[in-house]
Structures are given as structure tokens and as C-alpha cells.
Design a protein around this motif. Structure first.
Motif, short mmCIF file in Angstrom:
data_model
loop_
_atom_site.label_atom_id
_atom_site.label_comp_id
_atom_site.label_asym_id
_atom_site.label_seq_id
_atom_site.Cartn_x
_atom_site.Cartn_y
_atom_site.Cartn_z
N LYS A 148 0.85 -1.20 0.00
CA LYS A 148 0.00 0.00 0.00
C LYS A 148 0.87 1.24 0.00
O LYS A 148 1.82 1.33 0.79
CB LYS A 148 -0.91 0.00 1.23
N GLY A 150 0.66 5.71 -0.55
CA GLY A 150 -0.22 6.88 -0.62
C GLY A 150 -0.14 7.67 0.67
O GLY A 150 0.36 7.17 1.67
N PRO A 151 -0.55 8.92 0.64
CA PRO A 151 -1.08 9.57 -0.56
C PRO A 151 0.02 10.01 -1.52
O PRO A 151 1.16 10.20 -1.11
CB PRO A 151 -1.81 10.79 0.01
N GLY A 179 -6.55 1.06 -7.48
CA GLY A 179 -6.98 1.94 -6.41
C GLY A 179 -8.01 2.95 -6.85
O GLY A 179 -8.51 2.93 -7.98
N ARG A 214 -12.08 5.00 -9.93
CA ARG A 214 -11.37 3.78 -9.59
C ARG A 214 -10.80 3.16 -10.86
O ARG A 214 -11.41 3.27 -11.93
CB ARG A 214 -12.31 2.75 -8.91
N SER A 255 -5.05 8.78 -2.71
CA SER A 255 -4.69 8.69 -1.30
C SER A 255 -4.28 7.28 -0.90
O SER A 255 -3.51 7.10 0.04
CB SER A 255 -5.87 9.15 -0.43
N ASP A 256 -4.77 6.28 -1.61
CA ASP A 256 -4.52 4.90 -1.17
C ASP A 256 -4.42 4.00 -2.41
O ASP A 256 -5.43 3.76 -3.07
CB ASP A 256 -5.67 4.45 -0.27
N LEU A 257 -3.23 3.52 -2.69
CA LEU A 257 -3.03 2.68 -3.87
C LEU A 257 -2.44 1.33 -3.48
O LEU A 257 -1.62 1.24 -2.56
CB LEU A 257 -2.09 3.39 -4.86
N HIS A 258 -2.84 0.30 -4.21
CA HIS A 258 -2.32 -1.05 -3.98
C HIS A 258 -1.38 -1.40 -5.14
O HIS A 258 -1.80 -1.49 -6.28
CB HIS A 258 -3.46 -2.06 -3.91
#
Ligand SMILES: [Zn+2]
Length: 309
Positions: A148, A150-151, A179, A214, A255-258
Motif C-alpha cells: 500500500k 499513498g497519498p 486503487g 477507480r 490517497s490509497d493505492l495497492h
């Protein structure tokens, strides 16, 4: 087991330790074959695992997770947009990657076994398997542990976060990022006449500012020493989760990426045998023209090498 061991045994045991993404194998083979195997390892310097895996892949008509590239970025810069590789042929070597289509007809995004075409007007279609490509880069994405991050508030920040996940500047990395993005700026290209330089063709590109969306980023990090052959640094294409928007990535924030990032050390290049490719003068260094062509018409016109995505 070293290459010099085991040859006196009537039933040699072949054994090699597995590493990440590789499985261990123990089996018995004829002594004569074992001698040939040891000889091959000694002569080539390859590990037993590499030689056995290559032989098995060829026998089973299976592809190892090598990166497979069609043509060169230099050829695209010179306006060589006629492809002789079909999507059907390309998918035999991988179903994850990016590129463009015959006549520079949009951006290619491939993942989860499907090839998508983001046309110059932004419309996303699944092209017929007989559609050809003049430039593409694919692999069989092996998958990796999800990290994970981010941001991030720009592509530049994303690149620096991804840099921390790479352990070398000298091999390839296949990258998948899933994400929810606050913004994504993509572009796509319109069909262009053969011979029109890429920089000129790209000046007619359409950019698509996408908000709160998304989706998935697909692509590669490639070593700088290959910059005459491919897009060095990060090269990522985007497709929205609803498969309605995408293109070549110019900028993004999230803000939140995989992230899944997979090292790749095998690289195969296949060259077109079209008349235009065979007769072109590709001896120059296309890096500057490629940088110009790959930059955003509304953004920074002099990007760093890693912005040539
Ligand atoms: Zn691209």
C-alpha cells in the motif's frame, strides 16, 4: 547441487532451490542427460534452475514470465506505425502490458487476460484478435505481494514512491497499481499516416482529465541504457474500473493505492519485417524526439527521463 556433482550416480538427482515465485523440483534423470545439463551450466554460467525451466517451457510450449516487446520506440519516433504482429500472436507471449495499434490507432492497455484499446476520442473498445500492433510490451504478470502506498499528489510523487520498491536500475519491473484516484490525466492518439513523425502525431493528442475514479495502472519500469529501444523509466497506461476511460498516464493523485511490482530479467525483442521497417534508417538516437512526443501538450514540455511515460 553444483554442476560437477552427481554424474557418477546411476540415477542422478536434479535438485535446485526455489526462490520467490519459483518452485523447488526434485527428480531423477538419465546420467547422460545429467552430464549434458552440467556441461550446459558450466559453459553458459546459467543456474540449473534456469536451464531446466527454459527446457521445460520450450517442451511444454509454455512461456516463462519474460518481457516481450514488439518493435522499438525509435521506429515509432520515425513514424513506422504499420504492425505485423496481431493481438492473437502477442497474447501468446503475455496478457499484461501496453502499446499502441496499427496506424497509431489509440493506446493499448492489457491485464487480466484482456487487451483494451483506448481510441483517440477516448472511447474504450476490445479490439478483434486480428488487430495488429506496431509497438507493444507485454509479459505474463506473475503477481506479487500487494504494497500500500499513498497519498501521492502527482505522477512525480508516485514515481519516487515506486523507486523505493525497486532494488535495481538494471533490470525491468512489471507494475500493476489498483486503487481509487482523486484525479488521473491520460492521453490517447488518433490514427496517423505512416511516416508522420511521432512528435507531430502526438501534438494532435487528446488529453482526458478524469476525476474521482477507480481503476488500474499497468506498465513497466525499464532501464535507461535501453532508451533507444524502448520508453525508459516508468511507462504506465490507465483503465478505469468501469472500462469506459483510460489511456497513457500523464499525471495522477490518489490517497490509497495497492501496488504490485515484479522484477523481470528476461527480455525478448521481435522486430517487424514490414517494408517500411526494413528500409528505415534507425541509426540515430531517438531519445530527444521521444521525450517531446511523450510529453503533455498542456503540461511540462521538458520532462525528466522518468516522465517519458
Ligand atoms: Zn504509453
Amino acid at each position: 547441487m553444483s554442476p560437477t556433482q552427481g554424474i557418477d550416480s546411476p540415477k542422478p538427482v536434479v535438485s535446485f532451490e526455489g526462490s520467490r515465485d519459483w518452485q523447488s523440483l526434485t527428480c531423477s534423470i538419465p546420467e547422460s542427460l545429467a552430464r549434458d545439463l552440467w556441461d550446459r551450466c558450466r559453459v553458459t554460467g546459467q543456474s540449473i534452475g534456469k536451464v531446466v525451466a527454459s527446457a521445460l517451457a520450450e517442451h511444454l510450449q509454455s512461456d516463462l514470465s519474460a518481457i516481450y516487446q514488439v518493435s522499438t520506440a525509435g521506429a515509432l519516433v520515425h513514424g513506422l506505425y504499420k504492425g505485423d504482429t496481431t493481438i492473437a500472436s502477442l497474447r501468446e507471449h503475455g496478457d499484461f502490458g501496453l502499446g499502441t495499434f496499427d496506424g497509431l490507432d489509440g493506446e493499448m492497455v492489457a491485464f487480466d487476460g484482456v487487451f483494451y484499446q483506448v481510441r483517440g476520442n477516448g472511447k474504450v473498445v476490445i479490439p478483434p484478435l486480428e488487430t495488429r500492433t506496431p509497438y507493444a510490451m507485454v509479459t505474463r504478470f506473475p503477481g506479487a505481494g500487494v504494497k500500500k502506498i499513498g497519498p501521492v499528489n502527482s505522477f512525480e510523487q508516485l514515481r519516487s514512491r515506486l523507486d523505493r520498491l525497486r532494488t535495481s536500475d538494471n533490470i525491468f519491473y512489471a507494475i500493476r497499481i489498483d486503487g481509487s484516484f482523486e484525479s488521473v490525466l491520460t492521453r490517447s492518439v488518433f490514427p496517423t499516416e505512416e511516416g508522420c513523425p511521432l512528435a507531430e502525431a502526438a501534438s494532435h493528442q487528446h488529453e482526458f482529465p478524469l476525476k474521482t475514479i477507480r481503476g488500474t495502472l499497468v506498465g513497466f519500469w525499464s532501464p535507461g541504457y535501453l532508451s533507444t529501444v524502448l520508453v525508459a523509466g516508468y511507462h504506465l497506461h490507465f483503465l478505469s474500473e468501469d472500462k469506459l476511460a483510460g489511456g497513457h498516464l500523464l499525471d495522477c493523485s490518489a490517497s490509497d493505492l495497492h501496488v504490485q511490482i515484479c522484477p523481470e530479467a528476461d527480455f525478448r525483442l521481435t522486430l517487424p519485417e514490414t517494408r517500411s521497417f526494413l528500409g528505415a534508417d534507425l541509426s540515430g538516437d531517438p531519445t530527444a524526439d521521444l521525450r517531446k512526443a511523450e510529453s503533455s501538450i498542456h503540461g511540462d514540455s521538458s520532462p525528466t527521463p522518468n516522465q517519458r511515460a
